[in-house]
Scaffold this motif. Structure first.
Motif, PDB file in Angstrom:
ATOM      1  N   TYR A  32      -8.842 -10.858   4.132  1.00 44.81           N
ATOM      2  CA  TYR A  32      -8.219  -9.555   4.354  1.00 44.81           C
ATOM      3  C   TYR A  32      -8.828  -8.458   3.500  1.00 44.81           C
ATOM      4  O   TYR A  32      -9.270  -8.688   2.367  1.00 44.81           O
ATOM      5  N   VAL A  33      -8.811  -7.275   4.087  1.00 41.68           N
ATOM      6  CA  VAL A  33      -9.049  -6.064   3.309  1.00 41.68           C
ATOM      7  C   VAL A  33      -7.707  -5.717   2.660  1.00 41.68           C
ATOM      8  O   VAL A  33      -6.709  -5.512   3.355  1.00 41.68           O
ATOM      9  N   MET A  34      -7.681  -5.671   1.350  1.00 41.27           N
ATOM     10  CA  MET A  34      -6.438  -5.424   0.623  1.00 41.27           C
ATOM     11  C   MET A  34      -6.374  -3.957   0.208  1.00 41.27           C
ATOM     12  O   MET A  34      -7.380  -3.371  -0.211  1.00 41.27           O
ATOM     13  N   GLY A  35      -5.202  -3.398   0.347  1.00 39.62           N
ATOM     14  CA  GLY A  35      -5.060  -1.987   0.020  1.00 39.62           C
ATOM     15  C   GLY A  35      -3.786  -1.680  -0.734  1.00 39.62           C
ATOM     16  O   GLY A  35      -2.844  -2.480  -0.749  1.00 39.62           O
ATOM     17  N   TRP A  36      -3.802  -0.529  -1.367  1.00 41.69           N
ATOM     18  CA  TRP A  36      -2.616   0.023  -2.010  1.00 41.69           C
ATOM     19  C   TRP A  36      -2.310   1.381  -1.375  1.00 41.69           C
ATOM     20  O   TRP A  36      -3.185   2.241  -1.293  1.00 41.69           O
ATOM     21  N   ALA A  48      -6.137   3.205  -2.315  1.00 46.29           N
ATOM     22  CA  ALA A  48      -7.384   2.465  -2.501  1.00 46.29           C
ATOM     23  C   ALA A  48      -7.362   1.233  -1.611  1.00 46.29           C
ATOM     24  O   ALA A  48      -6.294   0.727  -1.267  1.00 46.29           O
ATOM     25  N   ARG A  49      -8.545   0.769  -1.238  1.00 47.49           N
ATOM     26  CA  ARG A  49      -8.651  -0.496  -0.530  1.00 47.49           C
ATOM     27  C   ARG A  49      -9.931  -1.198  -0.946  1.00 47.49           C
ATOM     28  O   ARG A  49     -10.873  -0.558  -1.435  1.00 47.49           O
ATOM     29  N   MET A  50      -9.923  -2.517  -0.750  1.00 48.08           N
ATOM     30  CA  MET A  50     -11.074  -3.313  -1.157  1.00 48.08           C
ATOM     31  C   MET A  50     -11.286  -4.437  -0.163  1.00 48.08           C
ATOM     32  O   MET A  50     -10.353  -5.182   0.147  1.00 48.08           O
ATOM     33  N   SER A  51     -12.505  -4.557   0.327  1.00 49.55           N
ATOM     34  CA  SER A  51     -12.822  -5.617   1.271  1.00 49.55           C
ATOM     35  C   SER A  51     -13.063  -6.925   0.525  1.00 49.55           C
ATOM     36  O   SER A  51     -13.186  -6.954  -0.709  1.00 49.55           O
ATOM     37  N   SER A  52     -13.165  -7.977   1.282  1.00 49.43           N
ATOM     38  CA  SER A  52     -13.429  -9.271   0.664  1.00 49.43           C
ATOM     39  C   SER A  52     -14.797  -9.299   0.002  1.00 49.43           C
ATOM     40  O   SER A  52     -15.016 -10.043  -0.961  1.00 49.43           O
ATOM     41  N   GLY A  53     -15.699  -8.466   0.503  1.00 48.04           N
ATOM     42  CA  GLY A  53     -17.042  -8.398  -0.074  1.00 48.04           C
ATOM     43  C   GLY A  53     -17.144  -7.503  -1.280  1.00 48.04           C
ATOM     44  O   GLY A  53     -18.199  -7.458  -1.930  1.00 48.04           O
ATOM     45  N   SER A  69      -9.086  -4.000  -7.808  1.00 47.38           N
ATOM     46  CA  SER A  69      -9.869  -5.224  -7.980  1.00 47.38           C
ATOM     47  C   SER A  69      -9.093  -6.365  -7.346  1.00 47.38           C
ATOM     48  O   SER A  69      -7.902  -6.229  -7.051  1.00 47.38           O
ATOM     49  N   ARG A  70      -9.786  -7.468  -7.139  1.00 47.25           N
ATOM     50  CA  ARG A  70      -9.122  -8.620  -6.540  1.00 47.25           C
ATOM     51  C   ARG A  70      -9.672  -9.893  -7.131  1.00 47.25           C
ATOM     52  O   ARG A  70     -10.834  -9.978  -7.521  1.00 47.25           O
ATOM     53  N   ALA A  96      -2.174  -5.837   3.457  1.00 48.38           N
ATOM     54  CA  ALA A  96      -3.299  -6.678   3.877  1.00 48.38           C
ATOM     55  C   ALA A  96      -3.639  -6.331   5.318  1.00 48.38           C
ATOM     56  O   ALA A  96      -2.743  -6.225   6.158  1.00 48.38           O
ATOM     57  N   GLY A  97      -4.917  -6.140   5.578  1.00 45.79           N
ATOM     58  CA  GLY A  97      -5.314  -5.769   6.925  1.00 45.79           C
ATOM     59  C   GLY A  97      -6.787  -5.952   7.162  1.00 45.79           C
ATOM     60  O   GLY A  97      -7.438  -6.772   6.508  1.00 45.79           O
ATOM     61  N   SER A  98      -7.316  -5.149   8.089  1.00 49.54           N
ATOM     62  CA  SER A  98      -8.718  -5.259   8.476  1.00 49.54           C
ATOM     63  C   SER A  98      -9.304  -3.875   8.680  1.00 49.54           C
ATOM     64  O   SER A  98      -8.577  -2.916   8.957  1.00 49.54           O
TER      65      SER A  98
END
Length: 120
Positions: A32-36, A48-53, A69-70, A96-98
């Protein structure tokens, strides 16, 4: 199904710092792309959001002050908030999304929210 649980909110003085955490259930966290997001009266904003990469996005209002961060091994995403301002006061939600294309962030799951209040 993914369940998200936030923690770390509270009351802080202007200029202070807080770190929010969001822990997810399930085995697919890393996908998932995780975001706040944050919700203030009459306004909801992707903070903010952060991809798995590891690629990130920040709202202009928080650039240089907030860091996402993740830790995929712990199924946890963090939001480090520094130099907090009264206008950062809001309920902060983990999601959590895409990503579709490079900018369209669609959310599938939400946490319950945690209150952040910046006040002297």
């Amino acid at each position: 199904q993914v369940q998200l649980v936030e923690s770390g909110g509270g009351l802080v003085q202007p200029g202070g710092s807080l770190r929010l955490s969001c822990t997810a259930s399930g085995r697919t966290f890393s996908m998932y792309v995780m975001g706040w997001f944050r919700q203030a009266p009459k306004k909801r904003e992707l903070v903010a959001r952060m991809s798995s990469g590891g690629s990130t996005y920040y709202a202009d209002s928080v650039k240089g002050r907030f860091t996402i961060s993740r830790d995929n091994a712990k199924n946890t995403v963090y939001l480090q908030m520094n130099s907090l301002k009264p206008e950062d006061t809001a309920v902060y939600y983990c999601a959590a999304g895409s990503l579709y294309g490079s900018t369209e962030y669609r959310t599938d799951y939400w946490g319950q929210g945690t209150q952040v209040t910046v006040s002297s």
